[in-house]
Design a protein around this motif. Structure first.
Motif, PDB file in Angstrom:
ATOM      1  N   UNK A  31     -18.627  13.858  16.147  1.00  0.00           N
ATOM      2  CA  UNK A  31     -17.309  14.052  15.562  1.00  0.00           C
ATOM      3  C   UNK A  31     -17.359  13.675  14.090  1.00  0.00           C
ATOM      4  N   UNK A  32     -17.012  14.638  13.229  1.00  0.00           N
ATOM      5  CA  UNK A  32     -16.957  14.427  11.781  1.00  0.00           C
ATOM      6  C   UNK A  32     -15.492  14.562  11.372  1.00  0.00           C
ATOM      7  N   UNK A  33     -15.003  13.599  10.614  1.00  0.00           N
ATOM      8  CA  UNK A  33     -13.582  13.554  10.271  1.00  0.00           C
ATOM      9  C   UNK A  33     -13.372  13.340   8.779  1.00  0.00           C
ATOM     10  N   UNK A  41     -18.363  10.061  10.221  1.00  0.00           N
ATOM     11  CA  UNK A  41     -19.019  10.606  11.400  1.00  0.00           C
ATOM     12  C   UNK A  41     -19.126   9.505  12.447  1.00  0.00           C
ATOM     13  N   UNK A  42     -18.570   9.761  13.622  1.00  0.00           N
ATOM     14  CA  UNK A  42     -18.631   8.778  14.704  1.00  0.00           C
ATOM     15  C   UNK A  42     -20.020   8.881  15.342  1.00  0.00           C
ATOM     16  N   UNK A  43     -20.876   7.893  15.091  1.00  0.00           N
ATOM     17  CA  UNK A  43     -22.209   7.892  15.679  1.00  0.00           C
ATOM     18  C   UNK A  43     -22.164   7.390  17.117  1.00  0.00           C
ATOM     19  N   UNK A  44     -21.468   6.272  17.327  1.00  0.00           N
ATOM     20  CA  UNK A  44     -21.297   5.718  18.664  1.00  0.00           C
ATOM     21  C   UNK A  44     -19.862   5.258  18.823  1.00  0.00           C
ATOM     22  N   UNK A  45     -19.223   5.667  19.885  1.00  0.00           N
ATOM     23  CA  UNK A  45     -17.853   5.242  20.180  1.00  0.00           C
ATOM     24  C   UNK A  45     -17.893   4.110  21.201  1.00  0.00           C
ATOM     25  N   UNK A  55     -19.890   2.624  15.897  1.00  0.00           N
ATOM     26  CA  UNK A  55     -20.671   2.739  14.677  1.00  0.00           C
ATOM     27  C   UNK A  55     -20.302   4.050  13.998  1.00  0.00           C
ATOM     28  N   UNK A  56     -19.912   3.941  12.725  1.00  0.00           N
ATOM     29  CA  UNK A  56     -19.408   5.089  11.970  1.00  0.00           C
ATOM     30  C   UNK A  56     -20.236   5.247  10.701  1.00  0.00           C
ATOM     31  N   UNK A  57     -20.695   6.477  10.445  1.00  0.00           N
ATOM     32  CA  UNK A  57     -21.426   6.832   9.227  1.00  0.00           C
ATOM     33  C   UNK A  57     -20.375   7.330   8.240  1.00  0.00           C
ATOM     34  N   UNK A  58     -20.229   6.649   7.113  1.00  0.00           N
ATOM     35  CA  UNK A  58     -19.194   6.990   6.138  1.00  0.00           C
ATOM     36  C   UNK A  58     -19.823   7.552   4.868  1.00  0.00           C
ATOM     37  N   UNK A  59     -19.305   8.679   4.400  1.00  0.00           N
ATOM     38  CA  UNK A  59     -19.721   9.303   3.151  1.00  0.00           C
ATOM     39  C   UNK A  59     -18.457   9.429   2.307  1.00  0.00           C
ATOM     40  N   UNK A  60     -18.365   8.605   1.250  1.00  0.00           N
ATOM     41  CA  UNK A  60     -17.124   8.464   0.497  1.00  0.00           C
ATOM     42  C   UNK A  60     -17.398   8.739  -0.985  1.00  0.00           C
ATOM     43  N   UNK A  61     -16.585   9.609  -1.613  1.00  0.00           N
ATOM     44  CA  UNK A  61     -16.814   9.942  -3.023  1.00  0.00           C
ATOM     45  C   UNK A  61     -16.462   8.788  -3.966  1.00  0.00           C
TER      46      UNK A  61
END
Length: 179
Positions: A31-33, A41-45, A55-61
Motif C-alpha cells: 500500500x502506497x499512500x 509505503x506500508x511495509x508491515x502492518x 513499519x512505514x517507508x516514508x519518501x518526503x520532499x
C-alpha cells in the motif's frame, strides 16, 4: 556448567500459523499512500506482525513534514537518504542518512525535511495503528516513488480537517505550532 534449559521453559511454543514476511518496497502488493506531499509505503502492518508494530517507508520532499503532534505509541525514525530536522520537546536536532531516533510515547514532536532533495526514512510504530490512520486519510498511489496528487486549496483544507477529526480515534493529538 549451568542448566540453561529452564531459562527458556517459560517461552511459548513457536506460532506456526505465522510465517516470515519478505517485502520489497518497490515490489507489488504494498500500500502506497499520499500523505501531504509525501509518499508513505506500508511495509508491515500490525495485522502482519501479530499486533506488535508497523513499519512505514516514508519518501518526503524538501521542506515538508507534519505539524507538531504526539501519540500514545513509540516511534522510531531511521534515515536512509536525505536529512530531517526533528523537533522533540521543543529542541531541534538534525538527522542524516544512517541516523536513528526514538521518540517516546506521548512526547511532543514533529519533523521537516531539511535536505535539498527528498528524504527517505523508515518509521517504526510500536504498537501499530498509525498505518490505519494513514490508510484512512491518505490517497492511494501506484508506487513508492509516485508523486502525491496535486490538490486544490479546498481539497487540502478538507484533508487537514479529516486528519484532525480522526486523530483522537487513532490515539494522536495535533499541537499548536511553536511560537
Amino acid at each position: 556448567m549451568a542448566d540453561t534449559t529452564s531459562t527458556f521453559a517459560s517461552l511459548p511454543a513457536d506460532d506456526l500459523s505465522r510465517g516470515a514476511t519478505l517485502v520489497d518496497p518497490d515490489g507489488p502488493g504494498l500500500t502506497h499512500l499520499a500523505i501531504g506531499p509525501g509518499t508513505y509505503t506500508i511495509l508491515f502492518s500490525g495485522s502482519q506482525t501479530g499486533g506488535a508494530y508497523a513499519l512505514i517507508d516514508m519518501l518526503v520532499p524538501p521542506n515538508s513534514g507534519p505539524p507538531p503532534h504526539r501519540h500514545d505509541f513509540e516511534e522510531m525514525f531511521h534515515v536512509l537518504e536525505g536529512e530531517l530536522e526533528v523537533t522533540f520537546r521543543g529542541e531541534t536536532m538534525r538527522l542524516k542518512a544512517g541516523h536513528s531516533l526514538n521518540i517516546p510515547a506521548n512526547a511532543p514532536h514533529g519533523f521537516r525535511v531539511a535536505s535539498a532533495t527528498a528524504a527517505r526514512f523508515l518509521c517504526l510504530c510500536v504498537g501499530p495503528g498509525q498505518e490505519e490512520y494513514f490508510e484512512t486519510v491518505g490517497d492511494p498511489l501506484p508506487s513508492r516513488t509516485a508523486p502525491a496528487p496535486a490538490l486544490s486549496p479546498e481539497e487540502v483544507t478538507a484533508k487537514r480537517a479529516l486528519a484532525l477529526s480522526l486523530a483522537a480515534r487513532f490515539h494522536s493529538e495535533f499541537l499548536p505550532p511553536p511560537h
